[in-house]
Design an enzyme around this catalytic site. Structure first.
Site, PDB file in Angstrom:
ATOM      1  N   ASP A  37       0.850  -1.192   0.000  1.00  0.00           N
ATOM      2  CA  ASP A  37       0.000   0.000   0.000  1.00  0.00           C
ATOM      3  C   ASP A  37       0.886   1.242   0.000  1.00  0.00           C
ATOM      4  O   ASP A  37       1.815   1.369   0.813  1.00  0.00           O
ATOM      5  CB  ASP A  37      -0.904  -0.004   1.240  1.00  0.00           C
ATOM      6  CG  ASP A  37      -1.841   1.188   1.267  1.00  0.00           C
ATOM      7  OD1 ASP A  37      -2.876   1.143   0.583  1.00  0.00           O
ATOM      8  OD2 ASP A  37      -1.525   2.169   1.972  1.00  0.00           O
TER       9      ASP A  37
ATOM     10  N   ASN B 132      -2.171  13.172  -3.928  1.00  0.00           N
ATOM     11  CA  ASN B 132      -3.311  13.608  -4.732  1.00  0.00           C
ATOM     12  C   ASN B 132      -3.756  15.016  -4.343  1.00  0.00           C
ATOM     13  O   ASN B 132      -4.055  15.853  -5.207  1.00  0.00           O
ATOM     14  CB  ASN B 132      -4.474  12.634  -4.573  1.00  0.00           C
ATOM     15  CG  ASN B 132      -4.369  11.449  -5.511  1.00  0.00           C
ATOM     16  OD1 ASN B 132      -3.802  11.529  -6.591  1.00  0.00           O
ATOM     17  ND2 ASN B 132      -4.910  10.314  -5.087  1.00  0.00           N
TER      18      ASN B 132
ATOM     19  N   HIS C  15      -4.754  14.713  -9.238  1.00  0.00           N
ATOM     20  CA  HIS C  15      -4.950  13.308  -9.580  1.00  0.00           C
ATOM     21  C   HIS C  15      -4.119  12.855 -10.774  1.00  0.00           C
ATOM     22  O   HIS C  15      -3.758  11.676 -10.872  1.00  0.00           O
ATOM     23  CB  HIS C  15      -6.436  13.043  -9.849  1.00  0.00           C
ATOM     24  CG  HIS C  15      -7.260  13.079  -8.591  1.00  0.00           C
ATOM     25  ND1 HIS C  15      -7.247  12.065  -7.671  1.00  0.00           N
ATOM     26  CD2 HIS C  15      -8.099  14.031  -8.097  1.00  0.00           C
ATOM     27  CE1 HIS C  15      -8.061  12.357  -6.663  1.00  0.00           C
ATOM     28  NE2 HIS C  15      -8.572  13.551  -6.900  1.00  0.00           N
TER      29      HIS C  15
ATOM     30  N   ASP D  28      -1.879   9.601 -10.736  1.00  0.00           N
ATOM     31  CA  ASP D  28      -1.903   8.525 -11.730  1.00  0.00           C
ATOM     32  C   ASP D  28      -0.491   8.195 -12.208  1.00  0.00           C
ATOM     33  O   ASP D  28      -0.149   7.016 -12.425  1.00  0.00           O
ATOM     34  CB  ASP D  28      -2.771   8.918 -12.930  1.00  0.00           C
ATOM     35  CG  ASP D  28      -4.256   8.893 -12.609  1.00  0.00           C
ATOM     36  OD1 ASP D  28      -4.628   8.390 -11.533  1.00  0.00           O
ATOM     37  OD2 ASP D  28      -5.045   9.379 -13.441  1.00  0.00           O
TER      38      ASP D  28
ATOM     39  N   GLU E  93      -4.710   2.562  -4.186  1.00  0.00           N
ATOM     40  CA  GLU E  93      -3.253   2.571  -4.162  1.00  0.00           C
ATOM     41  C   GLU E  93      -2.678   1.276  -3.604  1.00  0.00           C
ATOM     42  O   GLU E  93      -1.533   1.236  -3.152  1.00  0.00           O
ATOM     43  CB  GLU E  93      -2.735   3.759  -3.337  1.00  0.00           C
ATOM     44  CG  GLU E  93      -3.116   3.744  -1.878  1.00  0.00           C
ATOM     45  CD  GLU E  93      -4.434   4.445  -1.570  1.00  0.00           C
ATOM     46  OE1 GLU E  93      -4.583   4.916  -0.444  1.00  0.00           O
ATOM     47  OE2 GLU E  93      -5.298   4.521  -2.476  1.00  0.00           O
TER      48      GLU E  93
END
Length: 319
Positions: free
Chosen positions: A196, A204, A209, A213, A239
Site C-alpha cells: 500500500d 493527490n 490526480h 496517476d 493505491e
C-alpha cells in the site's frame, strides 16, 4: 475394362493404386479446401486449384517437389519449422497410419505467413501398403482473428487500464489457480504480498490526480522490475497492489517484499515539484492448508497494518 482389373492395370502401368488420377482429380479440384498429395518419398503428386490460391504457388511449381524443401515451410506459433525430425504431420502419419490435425502457418509465395488448419491422412494401395499421404489445409485467419479478439477482450476484462497490471478479477483467478496447483503439488507453494502506498492521499491533494496517476504507473513499473520469475502482479484497488510470489520460505517472501519496497522508494517526482520519496508498506504471508483467496488476503492485510503501525516504508511478513 472387366470388373476387378483396375488395380492390376494401374500396377502394370507403374502408377501406384491409391494416388489420384482421372475422376479423382476432377473431384478434388472442386473442393474449396486446399489439397496436395505426396508419395512415399513425400514428393508432391497432386496440387489442386485451392492450394494454388492459398499459397500463391501453381501446380507446375509444386508437382514433383519434395514437400520439405521450403515450398510451404510450415512453422508453429513459435516460428519453429514443422519439417524437422518428428514434427512433419505427413511423415508422422505415414509412419504410424494415424490421421493428424494441427494449426500452423505456411509461407505464401509473396513471403508473408498464412495461418492454416492442417489435416493429414495416410494413403494406401489395394494391398493396404502405405504409398503416401494427403494433406488438406484451409485458411485459419478468421479463427485466429476471433481468438485474438477474445484474448483482447479477456485482457481488457482482467487488467487494470491505468497500470497494465492484473485487476481484482485477474487476482482472484490466479489465487484460485495457485491454490489448486499447490494442493496437487506441494512443491508449488507460494506467498502473498499486499503493498500500500504511504500517504498517497497527500500526493493527490498536493499535486492533483494526474500526478497521482503517474505515481501509480511508476509503482507498477517498479514492481515489475522487482518481481521474480513466475510472480503475478495485480492492482488490488486504489493505491494497493498484490504480488503472488512462488516461494516456500518466509525469508524468501520477505526478501521479495523488501526488494519491491526499495524499488518503489527509488521513484522520484521532481517534475511535479515534490522532493519526498514515494514509499510503500507491505504485509505478507505464506499459503496454508486451509486457505482460500480471501483468507490469504486477510492475513496479508493484517501484516500490512502492522507495517503501517511500525512507521511505514517497511514490509512485515508472517509464515
Amino acid at each position: 475394362m472387366p470388373e476387378g482389373t483396375g488395380g492390376a492395370s494401374r500396377r502394370a502401368s507403374g502408377v501406384p493404386a491409391g494416388l489420384p488420377t482421372g475422376l479423382h482429380t476432377q473431384v478434388l479440384q472442386q473442393l474449396s479446401e486446399a489439397v496436395y498429395v505426396v508419395d512415399r518419398e513425400r514428393r508432391i503428386q497432386y496440387w489442386n486449384d485451392a492450394a494454388e490460391a492459398l499459397t500463391g504457388r501453381t501446380a507446375a511449381e509444386a508437382m514433383g517437389r519434395w514437400c520439405g524443401d521450403g515450398l510451404l515451410n510450415h512453422v508453429d506459433d513459435a516460428g519453429v519449422s514443422m519439417c524437422g525430425p518428428g514434427r512433419c504431420p505427413l511423415a508422422l502419419t505415414m509412419r504410424d497410419g494415424e490421421p493428424r490435425a494441427c494449426r500452423v502457418q505456411l509461407h505464401h509465395r509473396d513471403g508473408h505467413l498464412v495461418p492454416v488448419r492442417v489435416r493429414a491422412t495416410v494413403l494406401r494401395d489395394l494391398d493396404g501398403d502405405v504409398i503416401g499421404a494427403v494433406e488438406v489445409f484451409s485458411d485459419d485467419s478468421e479463427h485466429r482473428a476471433d481468438r485474438q479478439r477474445i484474448d483482447e477482450l479477456d485482457q481488457t476484462a482482467s487488467h487494470d487500464a491505468l497500470t497494465g497490471l492484473g485487476n481484482r478479477r485477474y487476482l482472484d483467478r490466479q489465487l484460485e489457480l495457485r491454490l489448486s496447483e499447490w494442493r496437487q503439488d506441494p512443491t508449488a507453494a507460494f506467498g502473498v504480498l499486499l503493498l500500500d502506498l504511504d500517504r498517497f492521499k497527500q500526493v493527490n491533494d498536493a499535486l492533483g490526480h494526474l500526478a497521482g496517476d503517474e505515481v501509480l504507473r511508476a509503482v507498477a513499473v517498479s514492481l515489475r522490475l522487482a518481481a521474480p520469475d513466475g510472480c503475478d502482479l495485480a492492482r488490488f484497488g486504489g493505491e494497493e497492489f498484490v504480488a503472488v510470489v512462488p516461494c516456500d520460505d518466509v525469508t524468501d517472501l520477505e526478501a521479495v517484499g523488501e526488494q519491491m519496497r526499495a524499488m518503489v522508494a527509488s521513484i522520484r517526482m521532481e517534475r511535479f515539484g515534490r522532493d519526498e520519496p514515494v514509499t510503500v508498506s507491505g504485509g505478507g504471508t505464506l499459503v496454508r492448508s486451509d486457505d482460500v483467496p480471501l483468507s490469504l488476503l486477510a492475513r496479508a492485510d493484517s501484516m500490512l497494518l502492522q507495517a503501517k503501525w511500525r512507521g511505514r516504508d517497511r514490509v512485515v511478513v508472517q509464515p
